[in-house]
Design an enzyme around this catalytic site. Structure first.
Site, PDB file in Angstrom:
ATOM      1  N   ARG A   1       0.867  -1.175   0.000  1.00  0.00           N
ATOM      2  CA  ARG A   1       0.000   0.000   0.000  1.00  0.00           C
ATOM      3  C   ARG A   1       0.907   1.229   0.000  1.00  0.00           C
ATOM      4  O   ARG A   1       2.017   1.206   0.544  1.00  0.00           O
ATOM      5  CB  ARG A   1      -0.901   0.007   1.233  1.00  0.00           C
ATOM      6  CG  ARG A   1      -1.806  -1.223   1.343  1.00  0.00           C
ATOM      7  CD  ARG A   1      -2.561  -1.230   2.654  1.00  0.00           C
ATOM      8  NE  ARG A   1      -3.446  -2.378   2.781  1.00  0.00           N
ATOM      9  CZ  ARG A   1      -3.109  -3.542   3.321  1.00  0.00           C
ATOM     10  NH1 ARG A   1      -1.869  -3.705   3.793  1.00  0.00           N
ATOM     11  NH2 ARG A   1      -3.974  -4.540   3.392  1.00  0.00           N
TER      12      ARG A   1
ATOM     13  N   LYS B   1      -1.876  -2.802   7.935  1.00  0.00           N
ATOM     14  CA  LYS B   1      -3.121  -2.462   8.618  1.00  0.00           C
ATOM     15  C   LYS B   1      -3.317  -3.324   9.862  1.00  0.00           C
ATOM     16  O   LYS B   1      -2.865  -4.463   9.926  1.00  0.00           O
ATOM     17  CB  LYS B   1      -4.310  -2.672   7.670  1.00  0.00           C
ATOM     18  CG  LYS B   1      -4.466  -1.600   6.601  1.00  0.00           C
ATOM     19  CD  LYS B   1      -5.741  -1.837   5.816  1.00  0.00           C
ATOM     20  CE  LYS B   1      -6.012  -0.715   4.829  1.00  0.00           C
ATOM     21  NZ  LYS B   1      -7.256  -0.934   4.069  1.00  0.00           N
TER      22      LYS B   1
ATOM     23  N   HIS C   1      -1.965   2.265  -6.527  1.00  0.00           N
ATOM     24  CA  HIS C   1      -2.840   1.126  -6.246  1.00  0.00           C
ATOM     25  C   HIS C   1      -2.954   0.225  -7.467  1.00  0.00           C
ATOM     26  O   HIS C   1      -3.121  -0.997  -7.338  1.00  0.00           O
ATOM     27  CB  HIS C   1      -4.219   1.621  -5.819  1.00  0.00           C
ATOM     28  CG  HIS C   1      -4.968   0.623  -4.987  1.00  0.00           C
ATOM     29  ND1 HIS C   1      -4.564   0.258  -3.720  1.00  0.00           N
ATOM     30  CD2 HIS C   1      -6.081  -0.106  -5.244  1.00  0.00           C
ATOM     31  CE1 HIS C   1      -5.403  -0.647  -3.224  1.00  0.00           C
ATOM     32  NE2 HIS C   1      -6.337  -0.884  -4.132  1.00  0.00           N
TER      33      HIS C   1
ATOM     34  N   ARG D   1      -0.238  -2.177  -7.297  1.00  0.00           N
ATOM     35  CA  ARG D   1      -0.576  -3.244  -6.335  1.00  0.00           C
ATOM     36  C   ARG D   1      -1.438  -4.301  -7.025  1.00  0.00           C
ATOM     37  O   ARG D   1      -1.229  -5.499  -6.842  1.00  0.00           O
ATOM     38  CB  ARG D   1      -1.301  -2.635  -5.132  1.00  0.00           C
ATOM     39  CG  ARG D   1      -1.673  -3.614  -4.025  1.00  0.00           C
ATOM     40  CD  ARG D   1      -2.113  -2.820  -2.799  1.00  0.00           C
ATOM     41  NE  ARG D   1      -2.794  -3.619  -1.793  1.00  0.00           N
ATOM     42  CZ  ARG D   1      -2.184  -4.324  -0.862  1.00  0.00           C
ATOM     43  NH1 ARG D   1      -0.857  -4.371  -0.838  1.00  0.00           N
ATOM     44  NH2 ARG D   1      -2.882  -5.002   0.044  1.00  0.00           N
TER      45      ARG D   1
ATOM     46  N   HIS E   1      -2.951  -9.267   3.404  1.00  0.00           N
ATOM     47  CA  HIS E   1      -4.375  -9.430   3.682  1.00  0.00           C
ATOM     48  C   HIS E   1      -4.586 -10.527   4.706  1.00  0.00           C
ATOM     49  O   HIS E   1      -3.849 -11.515   4.747  1.00  0.00           O
ATOM     50  CB  HIS E   1      -5.146  -9.773   2.399  1.00  0.00           C
ATOM     51  CG  HIS E   1      -5.317  -8.604   1.493  1.00  0.00           C
ATOM     52  ND1 HIS E   1      -6.015  -7.474   1.871  1.00  0.00           N
ATOM     53  CD2 HIS E   1      -4.875  -8.363   0.229  1.00  0.00           C
ATOM     54  CE1 HIS E   1      -5.990  -6.596   0.877  1.00  0.00           C
ATOM     55  NE2 HIS E   1      -5.312  -7.108  -0.119  1.00  0.00           N
TER      56      HIS E   1
ATOM     57  N   TYR F   1      -8.181  -7.843  -6.038  1.00  0.00           N
ATOM     58  CA  TYR F   1      -6.874  -7.481  -6.578  1.00  0.00           C
ATOM     59  C   TYR F   1      -6.494  -8.367  -7.759  1.00  0.00           C
ATOM     60  O   TYR F   1      -5.333  -8.509  -8.082  1.00  0.00           O
ATOM     61  CB  TYR F   1      -5.806  -7.588  -5.483  1.00  0.00           C
ATOM     62  CG  TYR F   1      -5.983  -6.547  -4.415  1.00  0.00           C
ATOM     63  CD1 TYR F   1      -5.415  -5.290  -4.549  1.00  0.00           C
ATOM     64  CD2 TYR F   1      -6.742  -6.808  -3.288  1.00  0.00           C
ATOM     65  CE1 TYR F   1      -5.602  -4.317  -3.576  1.00  0.00           C
ATOM     66  CE2 TYR F   1      -6.927  -5.846  -2.306  1.00  0.00           C
ATOM     67  CZ  TYR F   1      -6.351  -4.610  -2.463  1.00  0.00           C
ATOM     68  OH  TYR F   1      -6.530  -3.652  -1.503  1.00  0.00           O
TER      69      TYR F   1
END
Length: 356
Positions: free
Chosen positions: A195, A221, A294, A297, A320, A329
């Protein structure tokens, strides 16, 4: 009749108060700084589109509908900064993901406005504009093809190997040279797929060697970390940047930050698009297609999965928690179904076989 506790406050003042509250939450750790930056930016944009002098409580669902539509048509200014436009035409309008994010930010703003007494009713409850009317969630395929990705990666490696090569090179003072940094940014985005917030928050100490392999410890995250091995070409450019490029930009202000601006500050998220566009200028026109961070990604995920890389390994590379998230994705590549059927896992290579 308007309740006495509803304040007649202008849009501009409400935006300022909300931004101050969001930044206060970030300073206390209740909100991630990157998320606070996005909320503030979106709400400031909302205020400009809605009319800063208007009273917030006077805005209706139709007014918010118009703001959402105007935002959807608004050129993506990230594509204008830091480089000449890539390809013909004006800067593209907002992507579906940006539109959805903007809508969420505006919804959060109005939820706070109700609690703060700035509005009597939340106008988001009367909004009728839907994603399809705002241009769709995926206006175009985001992943680069193999040829386009190879062109971009080749330009990034060439930039690191010979920064003065190529047409249109802007000559800078030695302490303003960012070619090694720019090449490293594109290689990390396209090969590892972080990210953009993970990239710009990376520190020098997050990169280490284990068993002869260079790793990047990525802080993602939810407080999760992952150690991702770097392909050798990426590790080589990283080592060159640490040995030569970063020292030219270091002003002693950010001793930990990996990526520095030419002023010696940690590189901002908004600057990354300009870096990508500068590298794209070095790609042959036939293999050049504009792409966002992005989008790179998506490119990483798409090509790893298309190469039959283990799905759980791809999940771990991207950071993830759930395999099901990978569906977002994964973009379709031209000819991949035909290629899959030419080498079938049950039949083996079937191309060129004669019928019985």
């Amino acid at each position: 009749m308007r309740p006495a506790d509803v304040q007649r406050v202008s849009v501009a003042e409400c935006v300022d108060r909300y931004a101050e509250m969001v930044r206060a939450k970030a300073s206390t750790g209740a909100l991630a700084p990157a998320s606070a930056e996005v909320y503030v930016r979106d709400v400031v944009t909302f205020g400009a589109l809605a009319g800063e002098d208007r009273v917030l409580d006077d805005l209706t669902g139709e007014d918010v509908d118009e703001v959402l539509l105007r935002f959807a048509r608004k050129p993506d200014e990230r594509r204008r900064r830091g480089a000449r436009p890539v390809g013909a035409g004006a800067a593209p309008s907002q992507s579906g993901a940006s539109q959805a994010r903007f809508r969420r930010s505006v919804s959060a703003f109005f939820r706070h406005a109700v609690v703060a007494g700035w509005v009597q009713l939340n106008p988001m409850q009367a909004v009728t504009v839907r994603p399809k009317q705002r241009g769709g969630l995926r206006a175009e395929r985001r992943a680069l093809t193999v040829e386009q990705a190879e062109g971009l990666l080749g330009a990034a490696r060439g930039l690191a190997d010979a920064p003065d090569a190529g047409a249109g090179v802007v000559r800078r003072r030695p302490d303003q040279r960012t070619e090694l940094r720019d090449g490293l940014i594109v290689l990390l985005l396209a090969a590892v797929g972080p990210r953009v917030s993970e990239l710009t928050s990376a520190n020098v100490e997050d990169f280490f060697v284990n068993g002869g392999t260079r790793y990047w410890r990525i802080f993602g995250k939810g407080g999760r970390t992952r150690d991702v091995p770097l392909p050798r070409p990426v590790a080589e450019v990283l080592d060159a940047y640490l040995a030569e490029g970063r020292g030219l930009l270091d002003r002693g202000r950010e001793p930990k930050a990996l990526l520095l601006s030419w002023r010696g500050r940690r590189l901002a998220r908004g600057d990354v698009q300009g870096v990508i566009d500068r590298v794209l200028e070095r790609v042959d026109a036939g293999r050049r297609r504009s792409v966002t961070p992005h989008g790179l990604r998506h490119t990483t995920a798409t090509h790893l999965l298309a190469a039959a890389t283990d799905m759980d390994a791809v999940r771990r590379v991207l950071g993830h928690a759930d395999l099901s998230t990978l569906g977002r994705y994964r973009d379709e590549l031209p000819g991949e179904l035909e290629a899959a059927m030419r080498v079938h896992p049950l039949l083996g290579p079937v191309e060129g076989r004669r019928g019985g």
